[in-house]
Motif scaffolding. Structure first.
Motif, PDB file in Angstrom:
ATOM      1  N   CYS A 193       0.946  -1.322  -0.058  1.00  0.00           N
ATOM      2  CA  CYS A 193       0.088   0.095  -0.008  1.00  0.00           C
ATOM      3  C   CYS A 193       0.915   1.215   0.081  1.00  0.00           C
ATOM      4  CB  CYS A 193      -0.880  -0.215   1.340  1.00  0.00           C
ATOM      5  SG  CYS A 193      -0.023  -0.152   2.680  1.00  0.00           S
ATOM      6  N   GLU A 194       0.517   2.498  -0.057  1.00  0.00           N
ATOM      7  CA  GLU A 194       0.960   3.660  -0.319  1.00  0.00           C
ATOM      8  C   GLU A 194       0.611   4.211   1.151  1.00  0.00           C
ATOM      9  OE1 GLU A 194       0.563   8.125  -2.366  1.00  0.00           O
ATOM     10  OE2 GLU A 194      -0.591   6.300  -3.153  1.00  0.00           O
ATOM     11  N   GLU A 195       1.750   4.933   1.694  1.00  0.00           N
ATOM     12  CA  GLU A 195       1.754   5.310   2.814  1.00  0.00           C
ATOM     13  C   GLU A 195       1.550   7.170   2.571  1.00  0.00           C
ATOM     14  OE1 GLU A 195       3.397   4.340   6.930  1.00  0.00           O
ATOM     15  OE2 GLU A 195       5.214   5.348   5.927  1.00  0.00           O
ATOM     16  N   ARG A 196       0.411   7.650   3.090  1.00  0.00           N
ATOM     17  CA  ARG A 196       0.362   9.131   2.871  1.00  0.00           C
ATOM     18  C   ARG A 196       0.393   9.833   4.298  1.00  0.00           C
ATOM     19  NH1 ARG A 196      -4.951   8.678  -1.011  1.00  0.00           N
ATOM     20  NH2 ARG A 196      -4.084   7.380  -2.700  1.00  0.00           N
ATOM     21  N   VAL A 197       1.563  10.649   4.430  1.00  0.00           N
ATOM     22  CA  VAL A 197       1.857  11.135   5.599  1.00  0.00           C
ATOM     23  C   VAL A 197       1.575  12.649   5.486  1.00  0.00           C
ATOM     24  CG1 VAL A 197       3.417  11.680   7.530  1.00  0.00           C
ATOM     25  CG2 VAL A 197       3.679   9.613   6.114  1.00  0.00           C
ATOM     26  N   HIS A 198       0.744  13.115   6.364  1.00  0.00           N
ATOM     27  CA  HIS A 198       0.235  14.396   6.285  1.00  0.00           C
ATOM     28  C   HIS A 198       0.507  15.014   7.753  1.00  0.00           C
ATOM     29  CE1 HIS A 198      -2.154  13.654   2.801  1.00  0.00           C
ATOM     30  NE2 HIS A 198      -2.494  12.475   3.350  1.00  0.00           N
ATOM     31  N   ARG A 199       0.309  16.297   7.949  1.00  0.00           N
ATOM     32  CA  ARG A 199       0.889  17.197   9.277  1.00  0.00           C
ATOM     33  C   ARG A 199       0.085  16.500  10.263  1.00  0.00           C
ATOM     34  NH1 ARG A 199      -1.406  21.191  11.919  1.00  0.00           N
ATOM     35  NH2 ARG A 199      -2.786  21.592  10.262  1.00  0.00           N
ATOM     36  N   THR A 200      -1.493  16.199   9.937  1.00  0.00           N
ATOM     37  CA  THR A 200      -2.271  15.834  11.320  1.00  0.00           C
ATOM     38  C   THR A 200      -2.660  14.311  11.166  1.00  0.00           C
ATOM     39  OG1 THR A 200      -4.136  16.381   9.852  1.00  0.00           O
ATOM     40  CG2 THR A 200      -3.307  17.972  11.289  1.00  0.00           C
ATOM     41  N   GLU A 201      -2.150  13.557  10.221  1.00  0.00           N
ATOM     42  CA  GLU A 201      -2.530  12.052  10.139  1.00  0.00           C
ATOM     43  C   GLU A 201      -1.762  11.546   9.243  1.00  0.00           C
ATOM     44  OE1 GLU A 201      -6.475  11.134   8.837  1.00  0.00           O
ATOM     45  OE2 GLU A 201      -5.987  11.772   6.784  1.00  0.00           O
ATOM     46  N   VAL A 202      -1.601   9.891   9.440  1.00  0.00           N
ATOM     47  CA  VAL A 202      -1.170   9.161   8.413  1.00  0.00           C
ATOM     48  C   VAL A 202      -2.248   8.194   7.838  1.00  0.00           C
ATOM     49  CG1 VAL A 202       0.556   7.380   8.011  1.00  0.00           C
ATOM     50  CG2 VAL A 202       1.251   9.255   9.368  1.00  0.00           C
ATOM     51  N   ALA A 203      -2.392   8.254   6.444  1.00  0.00           N
ATOM     52  CA  ALA A 203      -3.375   7.216   5.740  1.00  0.00           C
ATOM     53  C   ALA A 203      -2.680   6.243   5.094  1.00  0.00           C
ATOM     54  CB  ALA A 203      -4.341   8.096   5.081  1.00  0.00           C
ATOM     55  N   TRP A 204      -3.172   5.166   4.575  1.00  0.00           N
ATOM     56  CA  TRP A 204      -2.782   4.043   4.117  1.00  0.00           C
ATOM     57  C   TRP A 204      -3.751   3.793   2.932  1.00  0.00           C
ATOM     58  CZ3 TRP A 204      -2.414   4.400   8.988  1.00  0.00           C
ATOM     59  CH2 TRP A 204      -1.181   4.526   9.674  1.00  0.00           C
ATOM     60  N   ALA A 205      -3.294   3.465   1.636  1.00  0.00           N
ATOM     61  CA  ALA A 205      -4.313   3.379   0.478  1.00  0.00           C
ATOM     62  C   ALA A 205      -3.810   2.601  -0.676  1.00  0.00           C
ATOM     63  CB  ALA A 205      -4.682   4.911   0.045  1.00  0.00           C
ATOM     64  N   ASP A 206      -4.648   1.885  -1.505  1.00  0.00           N
ATOM     65  CA  ASP A 206      -4.147   1.254  -2.685  1.00  0.00           C
ATOM     66  C   ASP A 206      -4.643   2.543  -3.648  1.00  0.00           C
ATOM     67  OD1 ASP A 206      -3.738  -0.102  -4.988  1.00  0.00           O
ATOM     68  OD2 ASP A 206      -4.878  -1.946  -4.457  1.00  0.00           O
ATOM     69  N   ARG A 207      -5.746   2.267  -4.256  1.00  0.00           N
ATOM     70  CA  ARG A 207      -6.335   3.247  -4.970  1.00  0.00           C
ATOM     71  C   ARG A 207      -7.443   4.207  -4.175  1.00  0.00           C
ATOM     72  NH1 ARG A 207      -8.461  -0.848  -9.483  1.00  0.00           N
ATOM     73  NH2 ARG A 207      -6.390  -0.854 -10.776  1.00  0.00           N
ATOM     74  N   ARG A 208      -7.773   3.526  -3.083  1.00  0.00           N
ATOM     75  CA  ARG A 208      -8.442   4.509  -1.934  1.00  0.00           C
ATOM     76  C   ARG A 208      -7.988   4.055  -0.651  1.00  0.00           C
ATOM     77  NH1 ARG A 208     -12.581   3.887   1.686  1.00  0.00           N
ATOM     78  NH2 ARG A 208     -14.467   5.139   1.447  1.00  0.00           N
ATOM     79  N   VAL A 209      -8.241   5.054   0.318  1.00  0.00           N
ATOM     80  CA  VAL A 209      -7.935   4.828   1.476  1.00  0.00           C
ATOM     81  C   VAL A 209      -8.466   3.799   2.217  1.00  0.00           C
ATOM     82  CG1 VAL A 209      -7.465   6.154   3.829  1.00  0.00           C
ATOM     83  CG2 VAL A 209      -6.890   7.233   1.695  1.00  0.00           C
ATOM     84  N   PHE A 210      -7.865   3.033   3.019  1.00  0.00           N
ATOM     85  CA  PHE A 210      -8.523   2.135   3.742  1.00  0.00           C
ATOM     86  C   PHE A 210      -8.403   2.268   5.349  1.00  0.00           C
ATOM     87  CE2 PHE A 210      -4.616   0.154   2.563  1.00  0.00           C
ATOM     88  CZ  PHE A 210      -4.267  -0.527   3.594  1.00  0.00           C
ATOM     89  N   ALA A 211      -7.358   2.895   5.649  1.00  0.00           N
ATOM     90  CA  ALA A 211      -6.937   3.054   6.970  1.00  0.00           C
ATOM     91  C   ALA A 211      -6.382   4.263   7.110  1.00  0.00           C
ATOM     92  CB  ALA A 211      -6.286   1.674   7.665  1.00  0.00           C
ATOM     93  N   ALA A 212      -6.529   4.993   8.336  1.00  0.00           N
ATOM     94  CA  ALA A 212      -5.913   6.035   8.838  1.00  0.00           C
ATOM     95  C   ALA A 212      -5.765   6.002  10.409  1.00  0.00           C
ATOM     96  CB  ALA A 212      -6.692   7.300   8.419  1.00  0.00           C
ATOM     97  N   ALA A 213      -4.536   6.962  10.754  1.00  0.00           N
ATOM     98  CA  ALA A 213      -4.291   6.994  12.215  1.00  0.00           C
ATOM     99  C   ALA A 213      -3.863   8.174  12.488  1.00  0.00           C
ATOM    100  CB  ALA A 213      -3.318   5.973  12.701  1.00  0.00           C
ATOM    101  N   PHE A 214      -4.220   8.942  13.888  1.00  0.00           N
ATOM    102  CA  PHE A 214      -3.427  10.111  14.383  1.00  0.00           C
ATOM    103  C   PHE A 214      -3.542   9.916  15.821  1.00  0.00           C
ATOM    104  CE2 PHE A 214      -7.905  10.673  14.019  1.00  0.00           C
ATOM    105  CZ  PHE A 214      -8.258  11.431  15.091  1.00  0.00           C
ATOM    106  N   ILE A 215      -2.743  10.601  16.464  1.00  0.00           N
ATOM    107  CA  ILE A 215      -2.381  10.667  17.971  1.00  0.00           C
ATOM    108  C   ILE A 215      -3.035  11.901  18.592  1.00  0.00           C
ATOM    109  CG2 ILE A 215      -0.690  10.941  19.728  1.00  0.00           C
ATOM    110  CD1 ILE A 215       1.243   9.184  18.007  1.00  0.00           C
ATOM    111  N   MET A 216      -3.910  11.713  19.405  1.00  0.00           N
ATOM    112  CA  MET A 216      -4.702  12.702  20.091  1.00  0.00           C
ATOM    113  C   MET A 216      -4.805  12.475  21.782  1.00  0.00           C
ATOM    114  SD  MET A 216      -8.754  14.048  19.252  1.00  0.00           S
ATOM    115  CE  MET A 216      -9.378  12.864  20.210  1.00  0.00           C
ATOM    116  N   SER A 217      -4.164  13.467  22.360  1.00  0.00           N
ATOM    117  CA  SER A 217      -4.392  13.351  23.895  1.00  0.00           C
ATOM    118  C   SER A 217      -3.623  12.105  24.376  1.00  0.00           C
ATOM    119  CB  SER A 217      -5.787  13.567  24.360  1.00  0.00           C
ATOM    120  OG  SER A 217      -6.206  14.802  23.849  1.00  0.00           O
ATOM    121  N   GLY A 218      -2.477  11.629  23.709  1.00  0.00           N
ATOM    122  CA  GLY A 218      -1.571  10.423  24.270  1.00  0.00           C
ATOM    123  C   GLY A 218      -2.262   9.182  23.934  1.00  0.00           C
ATOM    124  N   ARG A 219      -3.490   9.136  22.905  1.00  0.00           N
ATOM    125  CA  ARG A 219      -4.372   8.063  22.518  1.00  0.00           C
ATOM    126  C   ARG A 219      -3.826   7.845  21.124  1.00  0.00           C
ATOM    127  NH1 ARG A 219      -7.667   6.092  26.225  1.00  0.00           N
ATOM    128  NH2 ARG A 219      -9.378   5.015  24.647  1.00  0.00           N
TER     129      ARG A 219
END
Length: 118
Positions: free
Chosen positions: A33-59
C-alpha cells in the motif's frame, strides 16, 4: 504538503508513538500500500484509503474502512461513508487492544476497500 512518519511523530507522547508504530506494522503487513503522511494524520491506500491514524491526547485514534459493520471494545463509532463502505473509528490506549481482530480487519480493508469499490 507531505511529511515523513518520523516528522509526524516528533514530540508526541512516547506511549502513543509506540501504539502508532504497532498499528503501522499491522497495516503494512496487510499488503502492499501507499503511505500518505500529512501534518495531522497518516493514511494508507491502494487506489482508495482504507485506514488512517493520528495521535490525540496521548491516545491512538484510528479509522478502518470495511464493507460491513463490526464491533470491538475500542470502537467509538461506525458510520457509512459511501453506499458500500463503513468507517470504523477506534481509540487505543494499550498495545493489547491492537488484537487479532484489528489485524484481520486491516487485511480485509486492504483487500476489499483499498482497490476501490466500483
Amino acid at each position: 504538503m507531505t511529511h515523513d512518519v518520523d516528522t509526524y511523530l516528533a514530540g508526541k507522547p512516547p506511549a502513543a508513538v509506540e501504539l502508532f508504530r504497532l498499528f503501522r506494522a499491522l497495516v503494512l503487513a496487510a499488503g502492499e500500500c501507499e503511505e500518505r503522511v500529512h501534518r495531522t494524520e497518516v493514511a494508507w491506500a491502494d487506489r482508495r484509503v482504507f485506514a488512517a491514524a493520528f495521535i490525540m491526547s496521548g491516545r491512538l485514534e484510528v479509522a478502518i474502512d470495511l464493507l460491513r459493520q463490526v464491533d470491538h471494545p475500542a470502537l467509538l463509532l461506525s458510520f457509512p461513508t459511501t453506499m458500500k463502505v463503513y468507517t470504523h473509528r477506534f481509540s487505543f490506549a494499550a498495545a493489547d487492544q491492537l488484537d487479532a481482530d484489528i489485524a484481520a480487519w486491516l487485511v480485509e480493508a486492504h483487500d476489499d476497500v483499498g482497490p476501490g469499490t466500483r
